[in-house]
Design an enzyme around this catalytic site. Structure first.
Site, PDB file in Angstrom:
ATOM      1  N   ASN A  62       1.052  -1.132  -0.031  1.00  0.00           N
ATOM      2  CA  ASN A  62       0.099   0.043  -0.201  1.00  0.00           C
ATOM      3  C   ASN A  62       0.646   1.436   0.072  1.00  0.00           C
ATOM      4  O   ASN A  62       1.600   0.810   0.339  1.00  0.00           O
ATOM      5  CB  ASN A  62      -0.808   0.036   1.174  1.00  0.00           C
ATOM      6  N   GLU A  64       0.182   4.878   0.648  1.00  0.00           N
ATOM      7  CA  GLU A  64      -0.663   5.605   1.410  1.00  0.00           C
ATOM      8  C   GLU A  64      -0.015   7.788   1.017  1.00  0.00           C
ATOM      9  O   GLU A  64       0.697   8.079  -0.205  1.00  0.00           O
ATOM     10  CB  GLU A  64      -0.188   6.180   2.209  1.00  0.00           C
ATOM     11  N   CYS A  73      -4.414   0.901  -2.315  1.00  0.00           N
ATOM     12  CA  CYS A  73      -3.731  -0.446  -1.278  1.00  0.00           C
ATOM     13  C   CYS A  73      -2.944  -1.061  -2.091  1.00  0.00           C
ATOM     14  O   CYS A  73      -2.413  -0.903  -3.373  1.00  0.00           O
ATOM     15  CB  CYS A  73      -5.298  -1.151  -1.313  1.00  0.00           C
ATOM     16  N   GLU A  75      -3.176  -5.033  -3.208  1.00  0.00           N
ATOM     17  CA  GLU A  75      -3.995  -5.930  -4.499  1.00  0.00           C
ATOM     18  C   GLU A  75      -3.463  -4.326  -4.740  1.00  0.00           C
ATOM     19  O   GLU A  75      -3.097  -5.358  -6.591  1.00  0.00           O
ATOM     20  CB  GLU A  75      -5.167  -5.979  -4.274  1.00  0.00           C
ATOM     21  N   CYS A 112     -10.404  -5.290   0.558  1.00  0.00           N
ATOM     22  CA  CYS A 112     -11.243  -3.941  -0.026  1.00  0.00           C
ATOM     23  C   CYS A 112     -12.470  -3.858  -0.533  1.00  0.00           C
ATOM     24  O   CYS A 112     -11.589  -4.867  -1.703  1.00  0.00           O
ATOM     25  CB  CYS A 112     -11.041  -2.474   0.145  1.00  0.00           C
ATOM     26  N   CYS A 115     -10.540  -2.998  -4.298  1.00  0.00           N
ATOM     27  CA  CYS A 115     -10.117  -4.149  -4.798  1.00  0.00           C
ATOM     28  C   CYS A 115     -10.094  -5.394  -5.125  1.00  0.00           C
ATOM     29  O   CYS A 115      -9.814  -5.869  -6.746  1.00  0.00           O
ATOM     30  CB  CYS A 115      -8.805  -4.563  -4.357  1.00  0.00           C
TER      31      CYS A 115
HETATM   32  N1  THU Z   1      -5.370  -2.006   1.972  1.00  0.00           N
HETATM   33  C1  THU Z   1      -4.787  -2.424   1.821  1.00  0.00           C
HETATM   34  O1  THU Z   1      -3.574  -2.020   0.865  1.00  0.00           O
HETATM   35  N2  THU Z   1      -5.303  -3.566   1.157  1.00  0.00           N
HETATM   36  C2  THU Z   1      -6.861  -3.806   1.505  1.00  0.00           C
HETATM   37  O2  THU Z   1      -7.671  -4.789   1.229  1.00  0.00           O
HETATM   38  C3  THU Z   1      -7.416  -3.122   3.267  1.00  0.00           C
HETATM   39  C4  THU Z   1      -6.797  -1.335   3.047  1.00  0.00           C
HETATM   40  C5  THU Z   1      -3.642  -0.251   3.222  1.00  0.00           C
HETATM   41  C6  THU Z   1      -5.196   0.978   2.440  1.00  0.00           C
HETATM   42  C7  THU Z   1      -4.783   2.093   3.309  1.00  0.00           C
HETATM   43  O3  THU Z   1      -3.168   2.231   3.346  1.00  0.00           O
HETATM   44  C8  THU Z   1      -4.213   0.714   5.126  1.00  0.00           C
HETATM   45  O4  THU Z   1      -4.263  -1.019   4.292  1.00  0.00           O
HETATM   46  C9  THU Z   1      -5.444   1.010   5.796  1.00  0.00           C
HETATM   47  O5  THU Z   1      -6.557   1.009   5.216  1.00  0.00           O
END
Ligand code: THU
Length: 162
Positions: A62, A64, A73, A75, A112, A115
């Site tokens: 991920n 940010e 994310c 994925e 999520c 994704c």
């Molecule tokens: N996140 C992912 O990378 N994948 C997911 O399926 C759920 C959430 C990340 C997004 C964000 O950077 C952190 O997790 C918190 O939500």
């Protein structure tokens, strides 16, 4: 009125010793790349490693952003990288794991919705199921047979043509 129910089947394993070598490697690579995530706002690091049908493993974590919705994310970082670099290759398996700086993640990560939709595109495009291996920092491993199982009633290309 018709009442219809949906059923999905998935597997849970107590630990990594029940995985085969290929799956163990994929989960290890997901864990390694999660350690390089850029997650200064959530302190929640996610790693994804996917195996293509040409044998290549593509990873992502991920990323940010201070403008929160601009981040992405793990994925999607991984699958978009695979789609960009190996457009003709189908994705066979994706391993996804996570860790937090604030607590120990003992449950498998649940990808999520965005994704799931993004991954479904590759399943439909290559007409090939993507197996999903999920684990937290520790604890049980959950294995699901396809993205379609994770996202019933997904939005599909046919809907654009009606
Ligand atoms: N996140 C992912 O990378 N994948 C997911 O399926 C759920 C959430 C990340 C997004 C964000 O950077 C952190 O997790 C918190 O939500």
């Amino acid at each position: 009125m018709n009442k219809i129910s949906l059923k999905i089947e998935y597997v849970e394993l107590d630990n990594e010793s029940e995985l085969n070598e290929e799956e163990r490697t994929l989960l290890r690579k997901a864990r390694e790349i999660s350690n390089l995530a850029y997650a200064p706002y959530s302190n929640f690091s996610v790693g994804a490693a996917l195996l293509l049908d040409n044998g290549i493993i593509v990873t992502g974590n991920n990323q940010e952003n201070v403008a929160f919705p601009s981040g992405l994310c793990a994925e999607r970082v991984a699958i978009f990288s695979a789609g960009a670099n190996y457009p003709d290759a189908a994705i066979k398996t994706i391993a996804i794991t996570c860790k937090s700086k604030q607590f120990i993640v003992k449950e498998p990560l649940s990808p999520c919705g965005a994704c799931r939709q993004s991954m479904s595109e590759y399943e439909v495009r290559h007409k090939s199921h993507i197996r999903i291996i999920l684990q937290g920092e520790t604890g049980k491993i959950r294995i699901i047979n396809s993205i379609a199982d994770l996202l019933p009633f997904m939005f599909k290309a046919e809907e654009l043509k009606k």
